[in-house]
Design an enzyme around this catalytic site. Structure first.
Site, mmCIF file in Angstrom:
data_model
loop_
_atom_site.group_PDB
_atom_site.id
_atom_site.type_symbol
_atom_site.label_atom_id
_atom_site.label_comp_id
_atom_site.label_asym_id
_atom_site.label_seq_id
_atom_site.Cartn_x
_atom_site.Cartn_y
_atom_site.Cartn_z
ATOM 1 N N ALA A 131 -2.550 -4.531 -5.676
ATOM 2 C CA ALA A 131 -1.865 -3.233 -4.524
ATOM 3 C C ALA A 131 -1.391 -4.569 -3.707
ATOM 4 O O ALA A 131 -1.352 -5.127 -4.151
ATOM 5 C CB ALA A 131 -3.184 -2.450 -4.203
ATOM 6 N N SER A 132 -1.537 -3.957 -2.425
ATOM 7 C CA SER A 132 -0.751 -5.117 -1.724
ATOM 8 C C SER A 132 -1.264 -6.240 -1.359
ATOM 9 O O SER A 132 -0.185 -7.057 -0.017
ATOM 10 C CB SER A 132 -0.704 -4.551 -0.210
ATOM 11 O OG SER A 132 -0.048 -2.598 -0.476
ATOM 12 N N VAL A 133 -2.636 -6.689 -1.716
ATOM 13 C CA VAL A 133 -2.871 -8.605 -1.587
ATOM 14 C C VAL A 133 -1.519 -8.974 -2.267
ATOM 15 O O VAL A 133 -1.862 -10.100 -2.294
ATOM 16 C CB VAL A 133 -4.038 -8.026 -1.845
ATOM 17 C CG1 VAL A 133 -4.747 -9.894 -2.823
ATOM 18 C CG2 VAL A 133 -5.300 -7.432 -1.436
ATOM 19 N N MET A 186 1.167 -1.116 0.149
ATOM 20 C CA MET A 186 -0.527 0.116 0.057
ATOM 21 C C MET A 186 0.606 1.425 0.047
ATOM 22 O O MET A 186 1.904 0.964 0.291
ATOM 23 C CB MET A 186 -0.389 0.171 1.261
ATOM 24 C CG MET A 186 -1.780 -0.990 1.358
ATOM 25 S SD MET A 186 -3.091 -0.540 3.047
ATOM 26 C CE MET A 186 -4.012 -1.994 2.088
#
Length: 363
Positions: free
Chosen positions: A90-92, A1
């Site tokens: 994204a941060s996944v 993120m």
């Protein structure tokens, strides 16, 4: 993120708990079918008001219980999103970076408790280990702060550029490595650089050859500004209320994000984790163990996964970057997976979607 474009993990956690007044109301006597009907009606009303764009999936024991798609692939095109559309996670994405590192260890090419400098001699912090990057306990500051201050934003920023900025400006650590948890995109970009150095190829190629292709995740790929052409036909673009809100100069890095995937592919990913298809059970479980800090206490973040302190079989992660908001929850003990992928930040918030969707199946 990332930076001002993101929803922080702390804010997301709060939003998941707090739902707005317009969310569907579930009675304690409602059956799962009734709750699902209410939830779907709510989504359809949001779609009519153009307040939602994305995909949803919930599966139990390998069976899809609910999946649906809303909105457009691109704000300037009429192509509709489907449940096979591929969103910027994204941060996944970090769970795939973590798996990449674990696979290299399984292949005998690195050790997770090795120092970073063993693989990246230019890395300026001699005592930080791979494990500390995975667990966000390294103390390394955010690279976006340096990029914002020192980088020419007309140029694409890459993994190598990030390492060079740290070499040039030598920012101090935020704390002694291992002292505490602090979320760090820098750590995961560094892990991507290690994967490239050790494998001898690109981060994208390594994940594709060792994860995505092996699991038949055919709508999943690493995409950034360095990618060549339209390499993923199912790609979705980020937006904000009809305006394109997609990739920017920082999107030359990988590791902290840049993986695109679909809800069905993430269901396939859940199955692979559950059945230890890429690693042995013992190796796989390392990703789901809390970090042990220097004082002996624990931090509940694994290798690209948020861990539930009270329910060890529940792992999850959220992501937010530009027009994308994403979330996955894997209930490993019950073989359930819930996925939400959205691409319009002007619509209803991710926290409300996660809260309402989760309560359908786990009231």
């Amino acid at each position: 993120m990332k930076n001002t474009y993101i929803i922080s993990l702390t804010i997301l956690a709060a939003l998941v708990i707090v739902a707005c007044a317009n969310n569907p109301s579930y009675s304690k006597d409602d059956t799962e079918e009734k709750r699902l009907q209410k939830f779907e009606s709510w989504l359809e009303s949001l779609d009519q008001k153009k307040k939602i764009s994305g995909t949803f999936l919930f599966a139990r024991k390998g069976e899809v219980i609910y999946t649906n798609a809303f909105g457009n692939v691109h704000p300037e095109k009429s192509t509709k999103i489907t449940t096979h559309s591929s969103f910027n996670l994204a941060s996944v994405s970090k769970q795939f970076t973590g798996m990449g590192i674990m696979l290299l260890e399984s292949q005998g090419k690195l050790k997770i408790d090795d120092k970073i400098q063993h693989y990246l001699p230019q890395f300026i912090y001699p005592h930080i280990t791979i494990r500390q990057l995975l667990n966000h306990t390294s103390g390394v500051t955010e690279y976006m702060v340096l990029a914002e201050k020192y980088w020419d934003k007309s140029k694409t920023f890459t993994n190598e550029d990030m390492l060079d900025l740290f070499t040039q400006h030598k920012p101090k650590l935020n704390f002694t490595p291992g002292d505490k948890f602090q979320y760090s995109n820098t750590g995961y970009v560094t892990l991507s650089a290690i994967i490239e150095k050790v494998s001898g190829g690109s981060f994208a190629d390594y994940l594709d050859e060792n994860i995505f292709s092996k699991l038949d995740m055919n709508h999943t790929q690493v995409i950034n500004l360095l990618s060549e052409g339209d390499i993923l036909e199912t790609r979705v673009y980020g937006q904000h209320g009809g305006t394109l809100n997609d990739l920017v100069y920082l999107d030359g890095v990988t590791g902290d994000g840049a993986v695109y995937s679909s809800v069905h592919d993430l269901m396939r990913w859940h199955k692979a984790l559950l059945n230890n298809e890429l690693l042995s059970k013992e190796e796989q479980e390392e990703a789901f163990k809390p970090a042990v800090l220097n004082d002996g206490s624990k931090s509940y973040y694994g290798f690209g996964w948020e861990l539930d302190k009270k329910h060890p079989s529940i792992i999850s992660h959220s992501g937010g970057w530009l027009g994308f908001r994403t979330h996955i929850i894997c209930y490993l003990g019950k073989d359930e997976v819930l996925v939400i992928l959205t691409n319009d930040t002007k619509g209803v918030g991710l926290g409300n979607l996660v809260s309402s969707f989760s309560k359908v199946f786990n009231p």
